[in-house]
Design a protein around this motif. Sequence first.
Motif, PDB file in Angstrom:
ATOM      1  N   LEU A 122       0.814  -1.205   0.000  1.00 59.94           N
ATOM      2  CA  LEU A 122       0.000   0.000   0.000  1.00 59.94           C
ATOM      3  C   LEU A 122       0.853   1.263   0.000  1.00 59.94           C
ATOM      4  O   LEU A 122       0.445   2.297  -0.524  1.00 59.94           O
ATOM      5  CB  LEU A 122      -0.968   0.020   1.185  1.00 59.94           C
ATOM      6  CG  LEU A 122      -2.033   1.110   1.162  1.00 59.94           C
ATOM      7  CD1 LEU A 122      -2.813   1.102  -0.159  1.00 59.94           C
ATOM      8  CD2 LEU A 122      -2.995   0.963   2.329  1.00 59.94           C
ATOM      9  N   GLY A 128      -0.804   3.061  -3.152  1.00 67.60           N
ATOM     10  CA  GLY A 128      -1.595   4.272  -2.919  1.00 67.60           C
ATOM     11  C   GLY A 128      -1.153   5.438  -3.788  1.00 67.60           C
ATOM     12  O   GLY A 128      -1.941   5.946  -4.602  1.00 67.60           O
ATOM     13  N   ALA A 168      -1.371   4.215   4.330  1.00 64.68           N
ATOM     14  CA  ALA A 168      -2.349   4.955   3.535  1.00 64.68           C
ATOM     15  C   ALA A 168      -2.035   6.433   3.405  1.00 64.68           C
ATOM     16  O   ALA A 168      -2.560   7.099   2.509  1.00 64.68           O
ATOM     17  CB  ALA A 168      -3.748   4.776   4.131  1.00 64.68           C
ATOM     18  N   SER A 169      -1.163   6.980   4.269  1.00 67.34           N
ATOM     19  CA  SER A 169      -0.842   8.397   4.159  1.00 67.34           C
ATOM     20  C   SER A 169      -0.082   8.719   2.878  1.00 67.34           C
ATOM     21  O   SER A 169       0.032   9.873   2.493  1.00 67.34           O
ATOM     22  CB  SER A 169      -0.019   8.866   5.370  1.00 67.34           C
ATOM     23  OG  SER A 169       1.243   8.225   5.391  1.00 67.34           O
ATOM     24  N   ILE A 219      -1.224   8.118   0.059  1.00 63.46           N
ATOM     25  CA  ILE A 219      -2.272   8.684  -0.808  1.00 63.46           C
ATOM     26  C   ILE A 219      -2.419  10.173  -0.527  1.00 63.46           C
ATOM     27  O   ILE A 219      -2.515  10.989  -1.447  1.00 63.46           O
ATOM     28  CB  ILE A 219      -3.608   7.948  -0.590  1.00 63.46           C
ATOM     29  CG1 ILE A 219      -3.466   6.468  -0.948  1.00 63.46           C
ATOM     30  CG2 ILE A 219      -4.726   8.599  -1.407  1.00 63.46           C
ATOM     31  CD1 ILE A 219      -4.689   5.638  -0.604  1.00 63.46           C
ATOM     32  N   VAL A 222     -11.579   8.510  -1.819  1.00 64.87           N
ATOM     33  CA  VAL A 222     -10.863   8.822  -0.589  1.00 64.87           C
ATOM     34  C   VAL A 222     -11.059  10.295  -0.279  1.00 64.87           C
ATOM     35  O   VAL A 222     -11.513  11.072  -1.117  1.00 64.87           O
ATOM     36  CB  VAL A 222      -9.352   8.529  -0.695  1.00 64.87           C
ATOM     37  CG1 VAL A 222      -9.116   7.056  -0.950  1.00 64.87           C
ATOM     38  CG2 VAL A 222      -8.702   9.382  -1.766  1.00 64.87           C
TER      39      VAL A 222
END
Length: 315
Positions: free
Chosen positions: A15, A19, A161-162, A164, A189
């Motif tokens: 990810l 992402g 996820a950061s 993204i 998102v």
Amino acid sequence: MSTVVFLLAPQLHLLDLAGPAQAFSTAADLGHDYRLQFVGEQEDVPTAQGISLRASITWPELSPDDLVVVPGWRSPEHESHAKFSASTLSRLSAHHHGGGIVASVCAGAFALGQAGLLDGRRCTTHYDLQGELARRHARATVVRDVLYVTDGRLVSSAGIASGIDLALHLLARRHGPGAAAQVAREMVVYARRNGNEQQASAMLRFRSHVNDVVHRVQDIIDFRFAQPLTLPELASAVSVGERTLTRAFCRATGMTPLRYQQLLRLERAEHLIGHGATVEAAARDVGFGDARMLRRLRNRGSDRPLPARRAAPES
């Protein structure tokens, strides 16, 4: 066309890579000129999640318009420093010193540190790794409990996820908040920001509803917030009456379409002022005739006006 190079380390987190790669790929699908390339020190790169990826061992020629992103990884020794070669770290450093942007996700910040790019700079990483990063790179200022940190052409983000959020921030920086909001919506998102700005962009903060008419009107305002927009024009664009649109918009977002437009203008103006623009220049850029309205909005009790009431849930 801008090239986005992802530097892949063994045991990288999927990810951390997927992402930001998805964000730039979506931006390319929406008409922005991006080409993604994946490089590593070996062609077969195992990931922490058990699947292997294929990378090129040859770097492309890079210009200052290009971006290098270092996704994070899991270390079997429970130490997060990367084991990139001196030549790879030299490429990171050379790209940055040549005017390009270098970014990291999670443990990728350790590669930036090894390349000498964190000295005297602000940065961040996953909360589990912040202490280790601070110990290993004492000349860096590790900012804790944030999604990402921008220090000139060096951008670092927290975990997983950061990445993204980091990619959306870079897209907003290059193409404007409307383009980043469109990418975020395609990816389903929330667009987020950091520093002195609210972490949730107004363009996405008021999207947690299911009213398609209101979403369509928000799309229009998002992309034209700096232009004059009238209620009749907006209502006609979505084929509903003015009163119907106002009621639906207020029910879904807690504010009128005009208030929403003002909020976007104010948020963008604050961003510009925070990056060195004068109030007068920011006012012109976001569509105010002069700076008086912007000053009034900034002085209304809080620099960031919120809707008078929370949006009611829709049935």
